[in-house]
Design an enzyme around this catalytic site. Sequence first.
Site, short mmCIF file in Angstrom:
data_model
loop_
_atom_site.label_atom_id
_atom_site.label_comp_id
_atom_site.label_asym_id
_atom_site.label_seq_id
_atom_site.Cartn_x
_atom_site.Cartn_y
_atom_site.Cartn_z
N HIS A 89 38.73 39.13 44.79
CA HIS A 89 38.71 38.80 43.37
C HIS A 89 39.85 37.85 43.05
O HIS A 89 41.00 38.09 43.43
CB HIS A 89 38.82 40.06 42.52
CG HIS A 89 38.74 39.79 41.04
ND1 HIS A 89 37.54 39.57 40.40
CD2 HIS A 89 39.69 39.68 40.09
CE1 HIS A 89 37.75 39.35 39.12
NE2 HIS A 89 39.06 39.40 38.90
N SER A 90 39.54 36.77 42.34
CA SER A 90 40.52 35.77 41.92
C SER A 90 41.24 35.20 43.14
O SER A 90 40.60 34.63 44.02
CB SER A 90 41.48 36.40 40.90
OG SER A 90 42.20 35.40 40.22
N MET A 91 42.56 35.35 43.25
CA MET A 91 43.24 34.89 44.46
C MET A 91 42.60 35.48 45.70
O MET A 91 42.48 34.82 46.74
CB MET A 91 44.72 35.27 44.42
CG MET A 91 45.49 34.85 45.67
SD MET A 91 47.18 35.48 45.77
CE MET A 91 46.87 37.18 46.29
N SER A 117 34.82 36.56 43.80
CA SER A 117 34.71 37.00 42.40
C SER A 117 35.78 36.32 41.56
O SER A 117 36.97 36.35 41.92
CB SER A 117 34.87 38.52 42.35
OG SER A 117 34.94 39.00 41.02
N HIS A 225 38.38 37.61 32.75
CA HIS A 225 38.77 37.38 34.13
C HIS A 225 38.83 38.67 34.94
O HIS A 225 38.59 38.65 36.16
CB HIS A 225 40.12 36.67 34.17
CG HIS A 225 40.50 36.18 35.53
ND1 HIS A 225 39.78 35.21 36.20
CD2 HIS A 225 41.52 36.55 36.37
CE1 HIS A 225 40.34 34.99 37.39
NE2 HIS A 225 41.38 35.78 37.52
#
Length: 266
Positions: A89-91, A117, A225
């Site tokens: 997720h994200s990073m 994601s 987010h």
Amino acid sequence: MHNPWFGRHEPEQRAAVRLLCLPYAGGSAAAYRDWHALAPGRIQICPLELPGRGGRFGEPPIVRMRPLVDALAGALAPYLDGPFAVFGHSMGGLLAFELTRALRRRGLPLPAHLFVSATAAPGTPRTRPPIHLATDAEVAAELRRLGGTPREVLEDDELMALTLPTIRADFSVLETYEYRPEPPLPVPLTVFGGTDDPLVPLRDLDGWREHSAADARLRVLSGGHFYVHAAAAEVVALVAATLAAPATAAGQGDPQPPTVSGRLRP
């Protein structure tokens, strides 16, 4: 000997599929603590613990992408002897992508599926100013805007002082990252996005299609987010359904989950 990259959940031999989970910036393996109860028994959730957090708090965090994925690939190599998938997720999504490319460069087994994601496609121009060298107040303000850091942490000066080095290191990984073209991965890809994500708008997800030589799917969930927390049960159900249905990974017989879905635009 316990492998510190797996936190408290060392992989089990009997798992039908191991799901390696990578955290967002500033996050730890605890970001996926609820997934163990949500996943079906055939899938073992394996949250990965990066240096500088959780049980590895005393270790210096890694501040560049290539050394981080190289360390990950080396640590995970003995555990790729059975079916596995990678979620980030994200990073963590960018880490998952670069980890998979590192495994290919080393001639190691590749995941059955890659899940990214709330992660802009590699090479997407950054529109936000870098913060890994910003003042503490500016970093804290950015964390408040993103909404993923508990308020009790943001309001506790001692806790913030302890966590800021790791947060800065993670933002350094992201903000110094340079995408280097390689052939598309021969791995099916599912991209998750949030309808109201201010950091990664849905238009920034389209570019993921060029990074998979197999099928690439988009799943859009309601939220900002960090929808991955509020919609954890939905995300895990979608991941489990994808891993249980080879036809789905090939783009056939797609189940109908309660989300907006479709193929990514070429």
